[in-house]
Scaffold this motif. Structure first.
Motif, PDB file in Angstrom:
ATOM      1  N   LYS A 424      -9.360  -3.565  -8.353  1.00  0.00           N
ATOM      2  CA  LYS A 424      -8.075  -3.159  -7.777  1.00  0.00           C
ATOM      3  C   LYS A 424      -7.147  -2.916  -8.960  1.00  0.00           C
ATOM      4  O   LYS A 424      -6.751  -3.851  -9.659  1.00  0.00           O
ATOM      5  N   VAL A 426      -3.616  -1.691 -10.612  1.00  0.00           N
ATOM      6  CA  VAL A 426      -2.193  -1.552 -10.308  1.00  0.00           C
ATOM      7  C   VAL A 426      -1.563  -0.699 -11.397  1.00  0.00           C
ATOM      8  O   VAL A 426      -1.499  -1.096 -12.565  1.00  0.00           O
ATOM      9  N   ASP A 429       3.522   2.572 -12.691  1.00  0.00           N
ATOM     10  CA  ASP A 429       4.586   3.179 -11.881  1.00  0.00           C
ATOM     11  C   ASP A 429       4.102   3.339 -10.449  1.00  0.00           C
ATOM     12  O   ASP A 429       2.918   3.562 -10.187  1.00  0.00           O
ATOM     13  N   ALA A 430       5.054   3.257  -9.508  1.00  0.00           N
ATOM     14  CA  ALA A 430       4.723   3.427  -8.099  1.00  0.00           C
ATOM     15  C   ALA A 430       4.273   4.862  -7.855  1.00  0.00           C
ATOM     16  O   ALA A 430       4.865   5.818  -8.361  1.00  0.00           O
ATOM     17  N   ASN A 432       2.112   7.254  -4.624  1.00  0.00           N
ATOM     18  CA  ASN A 432       1.328   7.391  -3.402  1.00  0.00           C
ATOM     19  C   ASN A 432       0.778   8.810  -3.352  1.00  0.00           C
ATOM     20  O   ASN A 432       1.522   9.777  -3.545  1.00  0.00           O
ATOM     21  N   GLU A 445      -7.629   7.641  -2.849  1.00  0.00           N
ATOM     22  CA  GLU A 445      -6.275   7.474  -2.358  1.00  0.00           C
ATOM     23  C   GLU A 445      -5.563   6.399  -3.186  1.00  0.00           C
ATOM     24  O   GLU A 445      -6.144   5.349  -3.480  1.00  0.00           O
ATOM     25  N   VAL A 447      -2.301   4.003  -3.005  1.00  0.00           N
ATOM     26  CA  VAL A 447      -1.316   3.479  -2.059  1.00  0.00           C
ATOM     27  C   VAL A 447      -0.432   2.480  -2.787  1.00  0.00           C
ATOM     28  O   VAL A 447      -0.915   1.481  -3.331  1.00  0.00           O
ATOM     29  N   ASN A 448       0.868   2.783  -2.840  1.00  0.00           N
ATOM     30  CA  ASN A 448       1.834   1.914  -3.511  1.00  0.00           C
ATOM     31  C   ASN A 448       1.404   1.589  -4.946  1.00  0.00           C
ATOM     32  O   ASN A 448       1.522   0.440  -5.398  1.00  0.00           O
ATOM     33  N   GLY A 449       0.901   2.591  -5.636  1.00  0.00           N
ATOM     34  CA  GLY A 449       0.517   2.412  -7.029  1.00  0.00           C
ATOM     35  C   GLY A 449      -0.751   1.626  -7.245  1.00  0.00           C
ATOM     36  O   GLY A 449      -1.033   1.210  -8.370  1.00  0.00           O
ATOM     37  N   THR A 450      -1.547   1.451  -6.187  1.00  0.00           N
ATOM     38  CA  THR A 450      -2.768   0.650  -6.284  1.00  0.00           C
ATOM     39  C   THR A 450      -3.981   1.499  -5.941  1.00  0.00           C
ATOM     40  O   THR A 450      -3.969   2.267  -4.972  1.00  0.00           O
TER      41      THR A 450
END
Length: 873
Positions: A424, A426, A429-430, A432, A445, A447-450
């Motif tokens: 995972k 991270v 920066d954010a 999507n 994909e 999602v929220n920078g992850t």
């Protein structure tokens, strides 16, 4: 080395004029190994948290003003430097640091090192050298084979003094023709190692041979760097000996960096004064973990960052001596990318000998070349981007980096171990959206920078993310033209359909007479977007060409072809007196023209009218050919008609259409007719979209400011009674859907090309469909339109039958219209009409019988049946 500025030039951690206590973790270094008048300023790198204070150049008491020029860089006026070496003394905190700044006149084949990033610059562009060692004389065709893979570096072993120089000049000449550079091997007359046989045991004689070789070759366009020592720590070669050699070479040629190879990070500091580029040839497989490479390059970076450029020597050999096997493809990719993440900005693998000599594992070599192309694609990110280390929110032990440039971010994830790793990630920066994997074209994909994912053993993922929607669409294959009327696909070479980002999409390539001629997309140079098409022609008249296909041709219409292009300055400077750098634009079989290139982006234009039919002149097959030996870039290639129509349903009246006419002739005007007559200079002037509420042909032409009238453009507009009616297929269409079940009644009329999305295709089935008008209406005429395109195995039906019904069950035939066998004719439309019907009906059945097989004059292959619209009036 007896240099007054020794302390910073050789070991930037040493304090000159300080208190003698332990040195702070501060480095003061030149940004470039030398500056020229083309650098706007001279720049130094200052690490640590303290801001530099007073700065003085030796020989002057005047203070030099330093201006912050970036995160770690400070600039001083270039004019403050004299030609040659300058010593700048900079006060940082309580200590003074000495740094050598060199200013030289510009030279076409000069190579600069940006010590901030480790990237070298040649001919004004950043380069990630990617190539290999090989034997000498160089195996025939080896350079050509590797140039087309994207390799740009070659370093043959050679015994200078025993092998004739003409052999070396021959491979240098060929490398220059191919756009490759050479890390020139001086081992036999310099530091030694690498199995080199010394040209002489007499030191003075050997040094004179060294000077002679440098003087003879320093101006050769293929020279990238001078390679002086191979594993000196294992050969008993002292640092003092190499420092003396360094001084000799630099005195003869300050324009090209000096390289040497060490086996591990430990000796890096010891030999730092002997080179500008330090290479590491860690060969761990299979005796230790392949990930050892990461630790070696990391150690060099921690010790020598901002002082030296660091290169990696990938292990592409094995099966002999201490190595019982070669690396696997996964290992070679992991090791190469692992070195890149730790700051390696050049790759010279050991060793390549062509065919199955070295390496034996050809799949591994393909993987190495592909990895190098991936890294080359990210050159702008390494040179200008912001590097960060994202967080891994899982137990996986990964190596990760992100590089952000503009509105794009690239994340590289590397699994250094032999076990599968779930992760995972991270991002800093954010974000999507979608992340595109450069290695296999898969999409993940975010999602929220992850990002969640899995890495195979020794796996590497290179994920590219776009904050700008237009850039993302272009990368994923959506066109990004300046003109919406451009007929070409991917006009500015942004579409990254190739996993290596190396080959342009939507082109046919012709290799030309010289098999080393290349064409590739280049991420370093662009007029529009982020890429251009780079073409390298080794010998004049023998270069590659690329053709852009397919495009529709219409008789009587004029077309305009434009491209932005520039040549490399060095290529132009190498021309003989009276020669010009030339390329050819070809507008299909309409016209072609040669143009002269400059070293500045210039727009070139070719226009012509298609006035005669050829047997299969259905497509506008435009092409580019670089005629002169050298390198050139092309971007934003567009082919547009003199004018075109766009037809859309009227926003206020869905039973009508609005016709918009687009003019592509500067200062020209459009005049049109709606009654089928040819437009003249007295016809209606187009000023706004024209509303059409029935079935008719709109004809228009452009009249230029010089009085020239261009070809007639015509467009059928079908605002008919069945517009939007439901269609039930008694036999299904095949592959070419035309947009779906409503294709026969959507009002879209297909162009003269099978790829037009309005055409619906049938193969193995006749066209049998029932159209529901929604209510009983008077029917006077029914017309179905078919395509005849023999080159695409498409022929009109043998017969057409229209039937009417009020209830959808009982149908009355209006008779069978016999067309007979298809003829050997050029492409055209075949409308099949039933006139003067005079009946009322709600349902209309259409039966068009296909040929089944192509006629005997063509072949016996299956025949397609194409229909675009059933028009009810």
């Amino acid at each position: 080395m007896n240099k007054p500025f020794l302390c910073a030039a050789l070991a930037a951690l040493t304090v000159c004029g300080g208190t003698g206590t332990a040195a702070p973790k501060i480095k003061v270094q030149p940004r470039m190994n030398y500056f020229t008048e083309r650098d706007s300023v001279a720049t130094i790198i200052v690490t640590g948290k303290q801001v530099p204070g007073r700065a003085v150049l030796d020989g002057s008491d005047a203070t030099v003003t330093l201006t912050r020029h970036g995160n770690k860089t400070y600039a001083l006026p270039l004019d403050a430097l004299k030609t040659g070496d300058n010593t700048l003394r900079v006060r940082v905190g309580d200590s003074t640091y000495s740094v050598r700044l060199t200013r030289l006149p510009h030279k076409d084949n000069g190579v600069q090192i940006d010590y901030l990033t480790g990237v070298v610059r040649a001919e004004g562009l950043p380069v990630i050298p990617s190539g290999f060692y090989c034997y000498s004389p160089v195996q025939p065709t080896l350079a050509e084979e590797e140039a087309v893979r994207g390799m740009n570096l070659i370093s043959p072993y050679q015994n200078i003094g025993k092998q004739p120089r003409k052999e070396r000049i021959a491979y240098l000449d060929r490398a220059a023709q191919l756009g490759m550079r050479v890390n020139y091997n001086l081992l036999s007359i310099a530091g030694g190692g690498g199995g080199a046989k010394a040209a002489s045991t007499d030191k003075a004689k050997k040094m004179e041979l060294l000077r002679e070789e440098i003087r003879a070759l320093k101006d050769h366009p293929a020279i990238l760097s001078w390679y002086v020592a191979d594993e000196p720590e294992g050969q008993g070669i002292s640092a003092e000996t190499l420092e003396e050699i360094y001084d000799i070479i630099r005195a003869e040629d300050p324009y090209h960096p000096i390289t040497l190879v060490i086996m591990s990070a430990g000796p890096g500091r010891h030999y730092a004064a002997s080179c500008d580029i330090i290479m590491a040839d860690t060969y761990p497989v299979p005796n230790s973990s392949a990930s050892d490479v990461i630790g070696t390059i990391r150690g060099l970076r921690e010790e020598l960052q901002y002082e030296k450029s660091i290169w990696y020597v990938p292990q592409t050999f094995g099966g002999a001596e201490f190595w019982t096997r070669e690396p696997t493809p996964a290992e070679i990719r992991m090791m190469t990318w692992g070195a890149a993440l730790e700051g390696a900005r050049g790759f010279q693998s050991f060793i390549r000998h062509g065919l199955n000599g070295f390496p034996k594992n050809q799949f591994m070599w393909e993987t190495y070349a592909k990895t190098c192309r991936e890294i080359q694609e990210l050159t702008p990110f390494f040179e200008q981007g912001t590097e960060r280390t994202p967080r891994v929110a899982s137990a996986a032990k990964l190596e990760t980096r992100t590089y952000t440039l503009g509105k794009q971010t690239v994340a590289v994830l590397l699994n250094p171990g032999p076990e599968t790793a779930a992760y995972k990630l991270v991002l800093p920066d954010a974000f999507n959206g979608k992340a595109y994997d450069l290695s296999d074209n898969s999409v993940r994909e975010v999602v929220n920078g992850t990002i969640d994912g899995v890495l195979a053993p020794f796996g590497v993922q290179v994920l590219r993310m776009f904050a700008d929607a237009a850039e993302k669409q272009a990368y994923a294959g959506d066109n990004r033209p300046v003109s919406g009327s451009n007929l070409l696909i991917d006009p500015s070479f942004e579409w990254q359909y190739s996993v290596s980002g190396n080959v342009p999409a939507a082109v046919y390539g012709n290799a030309g007479k010289d098999r080393g001629a290349t064409y590739a997309i280049d991420s370093r140079v662009a007029y529009h977007g982020g890429h251009s098409l780079r073409m390298i022609t080794p010998k004049s008249g023998e270069g590659a060409s690329v053709s852009f296909y397919p495009l529709p041709l219409q008789l009587g219409k004029s077309y305009i072809m434009t491209v932005w292009a520039r040549a490399s300055e060095a290529s132009i400077n190498r021309l003989k007196k009276g020669e010009k750098m030339r390329f050819r634009l070809n507008l299909g079989n309409i016209a072609s023209q040669e143009f002269e290139l400059t070293d500045k982006w210039t727009k070139y234009e070719l226009s012509a009218t298609y006035t005669k039919a050829a047997s299969e002149a259905r497509y506008l097959n435009s092409s580019i050919t670089l005629l002169t030996a050298g390198t050139a870039w092309f971007d934003l290639l567009e082919v547009v008609p003199d004018m075109d129509f766009s037809v859309a349903q009227d926003a206020d009246d869905p039973r009508s259409f609005r016709v918009t006419m687009n003019n592509h002739i500067p200062e020209g005007v459009i005049r049109y007719t709606l009654d089928g007559a040819e437009p003249t200079a007295e016809s209606t002037l187009y000023t706004e979209p024209v509303k059409i509420s029935d079935v008719r042909v709109v004809k228009a032409r452009v009249f230029g400011p010089d009085g020239r009238s261009y070809g007639v453009t015509e467009q059928q507009v079908a605002a008919h009674k069945a517009l939007g009616a439901g269609v039930t297929y008694l036999k299904p269409y095949t592959k070419y859907s035309g947009g779906g079940d409503g294709a026969l009644t959507d009002g879209r009329v297909g162009a003269l090309r099978f790829a037009d999305p309005a055409w619906q295709g049938f193969i193995g089935n006749d066209l049998e469909a029932v159209i529901d008008l929604g209510a009983a209406v008077p029917v006077e005429r029914i017309t179905a339109q078919f395509l005849h395109s023999r080159g695409d195995w498409i022929v009109p039906p043998t017969s057409v039958e229209y039937l009417l019904s009020s209830d959808g069950t009982a149908f009355e035939s209006l008779g069978v219209i016999e067309l007979g066998g298809a003829k050997d004719e050029p492409m055209h439309k075949v409308p099949v009409s039933k006139e003067n019907i005079g009946k009322t009906a709600r349902y209309i059945k259409v039966i068009a019988r296909g040929h089944g097989k192509m006629p005997a004059w063509h072949s016996h292959d299956d025949a397609w049946l194409f229909c675009d619209e059933v028009i009810v009036e």
